[in-house]
Write an enzyme that holds these catalytic residues in place. Structure first.
Site, PDB file in Angstrom:
ATOM      1  CE  LYS A  55      -4.272   1.787   0.284  1.00 20.13           C
ATOM      2  NZ  LYS A  55      -3.836   2.562  -0.896  1.00 20.13           N
ATOM      3  CD  GLN A  74       2.730   4.711   1.996  1.00 22.53           C
ATOM      4  OE1 GLN A  74       3.751   5.549   1.118  1.00 22.53           O
ATOM      5  NE2 GLN A  74       2.458   4.859   2.602  1.00 22.53           N
ATOM      6  CE  LYS A 113       4.260   7.482   5.397  1.00 24.67           C
ATOM      7  NZ  LYS A 113       3.853   8.671   4.634  1.00 24.67           N
ATOM      8  CE  LYS A 125       4.436   7.222  -2.587  1.00 26.50           C
ATOM      9  NZ  LYS A 125       3.915   8.033  -1.344  1.00 26.50           N
ATOM     10  N   GLY A 167      -2.919   8.142  -4.781  1.00 26.36           N
ATOM     11  CA  GLY A 167      -2.373   9.390  -4.878  1.00 26.36           C
ATOM     12  C   GLY A 167      -1.032  10.146  -3.862  1.00 26.36           C
ATOM     13  CG  ASP A 168       3.085  11.123  -3.162  1.00 25.84           C
ATOM     14  OD1 ASP A 168       2.837  11.221  -1.421  1.00 25.84           O
ATOM     15  OD2 ASP A 168       4.221  11.379  -3.793  1.00 25.84           O
ATOM     16  CB  THR A 177      -2.563  13.154   4.188  1.00 23.60           C
ATOM     17  OG1 THR A 177      -2.250  12.761   3.660  1.00 23.60           O
ATOM     18  CG2 THR A 177      -0.497  13.509   4.637  1.00 23.60           C
ATOM     19  CG  ASN A 210      -4.527  16.161  -0.647  1.00 20.27           C
ATOM     20  OD1 ASN A 210      -3.892  15.410  -0.401  1.00 20.27           O
ATOM     21  ND2 ASN A 210      -5.906  15.570  -0.964  1.00 20.27           N
ATOM     22  CB  SER A 226      -5.756   4.756   2.254  1.00 22.40           C
ATOM     23  OG  SER A 226      -5.048   5.742   1.007  1.00 22.40           O
TER      24      SER A 226
HETATM   25  P1  NAP Z   1       0.761  17.610  -4.437  1.00 26.21           P
HETATM   26  O1  NAP Z   1      -1.036  18.147  -4.445  1.00 26.21           O
HETATM   27  O2  NAP Z   1       0.928  17.306  -5.985  1.00 26.21           O
HETATM   28  O3  NAP Z   1       1.268  18.820  -3.849  1.00 26.21           O
HETATM   29  C1  NAP Z   1       2.612  19.232  -3.857  1.00 26.21           C
HETATM   30  C2  NAP Z   1       2.791  20.189  -3.163  1.00 26.21           C
HETATM   31  O4  NAP Z   1       4.205  20.847  -2.961  1.00 26.21           O
HETATM   32  C3  NAP Z   1       2.528  21.706  -4.265  1.00 26.21           C
HETATM   33  O5  NAP Z   1       2.309  22.490  -4.076  1.00 26.21           O
HETATM   34  C4  NAP Z   1       4.285  21.690  -5.584  1.00 26.21           C
HETATM   35  O6  NAP Z   1       4.299  23.048  -5.495  1.00 26.21           O
HETATM   36  C5  NAP Z   1       5.602  22.155  -3.818  1.00 26.21           C
HETATM   37  N1  NAP Z   1       6.302  21.536  -4.354  1.00 26.21           N
HETATM   38  C6  NAP Z   1       7.149  19.684  -4.497  1.00 26.21           C
HETATM   39  N2  NAP Z   1       7.584  19.734  -5.454  1.00 26.21           N
HETATM   40  C7  NAP Z   1       8.623  21.099  -5.036  1.00 26.21           C
HETATM   41  C8  NAP Z   1       9.633  22.235  -4.787  1.00 26.21           C
HETATM   42  N3  NAP Z   1      10.573  21.279  -5.252  1.00 26.21           N
HETATM   43  N4  NAP Z   1       9.803  22.374  -4.172  1.00 26.21           N
HETATM   44  C9  NAP Z   1       8.313  23.307  -3.479  1.00 26.21           C
HETATM   45  N5  NAP Z   1       7.595  23.011  -4.071  1.00 26.21           N
HETATM   46  C10 NAP Z   1       7.551  22.111  -4.006  1.00 26.21           C
HETATM   47  O7  NAP Z   1       1.725  17.003  -3.272  1.00 26.21           O
HETATM   48  P2  NAP Z   1       0.755  16.485  -2.264  1.00 26.21           P
HETATM   49  O8  NAP Z   1      -0.015  15.107  -1.822  1.00 26.21           O
HETATM   50  O9  NAP Z   1       0.254  17.525  -1.399  1.00 26.21           O
HETATM   51  O10 NAP Z   1       2.680  15.486  -1.421  1.00 26.21           O
HETATM   52  C11 NAP Z   1       2.987  17.033  -0.634  1.00 26.21           C
HETATM   53  C12 NAP Z   1       3.712  15.653   0.523  1.00 26.21           C
HETATM   54  O11 NAP Z   1       3.721  15.090   1.232  1.00 26.21           O
HETATM   55  C13 NAP Z   1       4.786  14.404  -0.624  1.00 26.21           C
HETATM   56  O12 NAP Z   1       5.528  14.479   0.026  1.00 26.21           O
HETATM   57  C14 NAP Z   1       4.044  13.656  -0.621  1.00 26.21           C
HETATM   58  O13 NAP Z   1       5.370  12.168  -0.314  1.00 26.21           O
HETATM   59  C15 NAP Z   1       2.934  14.272   0.816  1.00 26.21           C
HETATM   60  N6  NAP Z   1       2.538  12.481   1.289  1.00 26.21           N
HETATM   61  C16 NAP Z   1       1.381  13.371   0.738  1.00 26.21           C
HETATM   62  C17 NAP Z   1       0.259  12.329   0.940  1.00 26.21           C
HETATM   63  C18 NAP Z   1      -1.100  12.596   0.666  1.00 26.21           C
HETATM   64  O14 NAP Z   1      -2.052  12.140   0.785  1.00 26.21           O
HETATM   65  N7  NAP Z   1      -1.251  13.027  -0.642  1.00 26.21           N
HETATM   66  C19 NAP Z   1       0.355  11.585   1.661  1.00 26.21           C
HETATM   67  C20 NAP Z   1       1.384  10.821   2.735  1.00 26.21           C
HETATM   68  C21 NAP Z   1       2.561  12.443   2.297  1.00 26.21           C
HETATM   69  P3  NAP Z   1       4.129  22.771  -7.013  1.00 26.21           P
HETATM   70  O15 NAP Z   1       2.897  22.860  -7.942  1.00 26.21           O
HETATM   71  O16 NAP Z   1       4.491  24.200  -8.057  1.00 26.21           O
HETATM   72  O17 NAP Z   1       5.153  21.489  -7.893  1.00 26.21           O
END
Ligand code: NAP
Length: 449
Positions: free
Chosen positions: A94, A115, A118, A130, A169-170, A214, A245, A381
């Site tokens: 997962k 993961q 976690k 992943k 998603g991520d 999250t 997100n 999830s």
């Molecule tokens: P997302 O919706 O795609 O948003 C990512 C955000 O981070 C966007 O604002 C993006 O800006 C910014 N970003 C990405 N790369 C960057 C960089 N190099 N420098 C500055 N800003 C950057 O992704 P998300 O789901 O929120 O995930 C964010 C983090 O949380 C990741 O590390 C992910 O692995 C972790 N996470 C997510 C979940 C989940 O349920 N979604 C769960 C656990 C952990 P731009 O649009 O300009 O790229």
């Protein structure tokens, strides 16, 4: 990285380096866990004899595949797809899919490795995995994103199943992408297998609170840390990096708990709004229009946009890095400490560099690692999978209460484990040891596989 790896685990780390050359993020993630495990191996000789740690560091299966597709101009594009099925001791693999140009095998392996622990911390029956691709959805039309997702799933589907491997998603993969991926899976297999993917739309098998989980979860975790110190979010100044997100819903929950988020960002820069980020505007800009963060400052009179520089220069008491790995380095950590930051809680995966963690630790800033603090997404999830399996649908309130209980449980477990293993208050050690012990027991019980 500074400092040496404890002698007890040096050999394991050397072997990881030798076998996974050039995968720096994976090395970083493994090293951080190994540094916590020396104390466990001292107490559990069976894990050394059966090479339990070494086996957990080696993925069960790594899949790499070509993803050809055609863009709107008719030009052929070729991307690379990945799925690392890391560990299935506790349940089906997962973990999310990330679509971002930086994605390579080392990034996917670091995320898959994190993961495992976690997912164990959530207490749910889910293993660790992943995946993703170096495809960049930014600037692509819906039709292009759909064609890419269909091609990606045309290979990936054969490795998935509700009892085998369940992606979500991520970064770069939201409800739109999950929809296209699920649609193609359904079309190829001729099965409406809701439990094969999570993060689905609410009208077709998705669960309430998954979108928020999250970000909300990270804030619940931060609240639990504060309550342990007799404090709360009320009246606190908070900075959240990112505006995706995780960030959006972290901001929403901070505001609900009485704090004020004064800055957020994307990869083009950051905005500061001393009145507090206006969530309606932020959601319109980022979720509806898929636009850049400067558009927020264009519409909100109290806000200013900063193209260059670090969001961590903005003074705050609580920092919630929620964008990407290694976004908060040593200098940023020093600035946060100088400005009086008391809590750093990782919404993203490994956003804080090891040197930055050391600076925070030396300054006495409370620190929560992502594998504990952002586990609310995957936990919800697992709740989505439960609802799919029982053809049930829970209310928002019920799901949010479950999320809060789970996050508090993870916090308390990390806190208690840190004490038990002689490092009170060290939530990094607490998370690594508690997660490892749960996985290791199952790995051991399943024999040499
Ligand atoms: P997302 O919706 O795609 O948003 C990512 C955000 O981070 C966007 O604002 C993006 O800006 C910014 N970003 C990405 N790369 C960057 C960089 N190099 N420098 C500055 N800003 C950057 O992704 P998300 O789901 O929120 O995930 C964010 C983090 O949380 C990741 O590390 C992910 O692995 C972790 N996470 C997510 C979940 C989940 O349920 N979604 C769960 C656990 C952990 P731009 O649009 O300009 O790229």
């Amino acid at each position: 990285m500074n400092g040496s790896v404890p002698a007890r685990v040096q050999g394991i780390y050397d072997e990881v380096l030798r076998r996974n050359r050039g995968e720096t993020e994976f090395h970083q993630a493994v090293r951080e866990v190994l540094e916590s495990l020396a104390v466990v191996l001292d107490r559990h000789s069976e894990y050394s004899e059966m090479k339990t740690v070494e086996r957990i560091c080696e993925p069960e299966r790594q899949i790499i595949f070509r993803v050809p597709w055609q863009d709107d101009r008719g030009e052929v594009q070729i991307n690379r797809g990945f799925r690392v099925e890391f560990n299935s001791a506790l349940g089906p693999y997962k973990g999310g899919l990330r679509f971002h140009p930086s994605v390579d095998l080392g990034i996917v392996k670091f995320l898959g490795f994190e993961q495992i622990f976690k997912n164990a911390l959530t207490g749910m029956p889910i293993g660790g995995g992943k995946g993703g691709s170096d495809f960049d959805p930014k600037g692509r039309s819906d039709a292009e994103v759909m064609r890419f997702c269909q091609s990606f799933m045309t290979e990936l589907y054969r490795h998935l199943g509700e009892y085998t491997d369940v992606p979500a998603g991520d970064i770069g993969v939201g409800t739109r992408e999950i929809g296209y991926l699920f649609g193609q899976y359904k079309r190829i297999t001729n099965r409406y297998e809701s439990g094969v993917i999570t993060g689905k739309g609410l009208g077709w098998g998705g669960a309430l609170v998954r979108t928020e989980a999250t970000g909300y979860g990270a804030v619940f975790f931060a609240e639990a840390m504060m309550q342990t110190a007799g404090e709360s979010f009320d009246g606190r100044r908070v900075v959240v990096s990112g505006s995706g997100n995780v960030a959006v819903y972290a901001i929403e929950k901070v505001h609900q708990l009485g704090g004020t988020v004064v800055a957020c960002s994307d990869s083009s820069g950051y905005v500061v709004d001393e009145k507090g980020i206006d969530l309606d505007v932020l959601k319109q800009v980022k979720e509806v229009e898929r636009s850049r963060i400067d558009q927020y400052a264009e519409r909100v009179g109290t806000a200013r946009f900063v193209a260059d520089g670090s969001i961590w220069d903005v003074p705050c008491e609580v920092a919630i890095p929620s964008a990407t790995q290694n976004e908060l380095g040593e200098d940023a950590a020093r600035t946060l400490v100088q400005n009086g930051c008391r809590y750093v809680v990782e919404g993203a995966n490994m956003p804080t560099t090891p040197d930055a963690v050391r600076v925070l630790r030396e300054a006495g800033t409370a620190f929560a690692p992502g594998k504990a603090a952002n586990a609310g997404g995957v936990a919800t999830s697992a709740l989505e999978m439960q609802q799919n399996a029982s053809r049930d649908r829970w209310t928002f309130e019920h799901s949010e209460t479950r999320l809060e209980e789970i996050m508090r449980g993870i916090h308390d477990r990390c806190h208690a484990t840190a004490e038990e293993y002689g490092s009170p208050g060290d939530l990094v050690l607490g998370a690594n040891v508690a997660g490892f012990l749960q996985v290791a027991e199952a790995v051991h019980a399943h024999g040499l596989i």
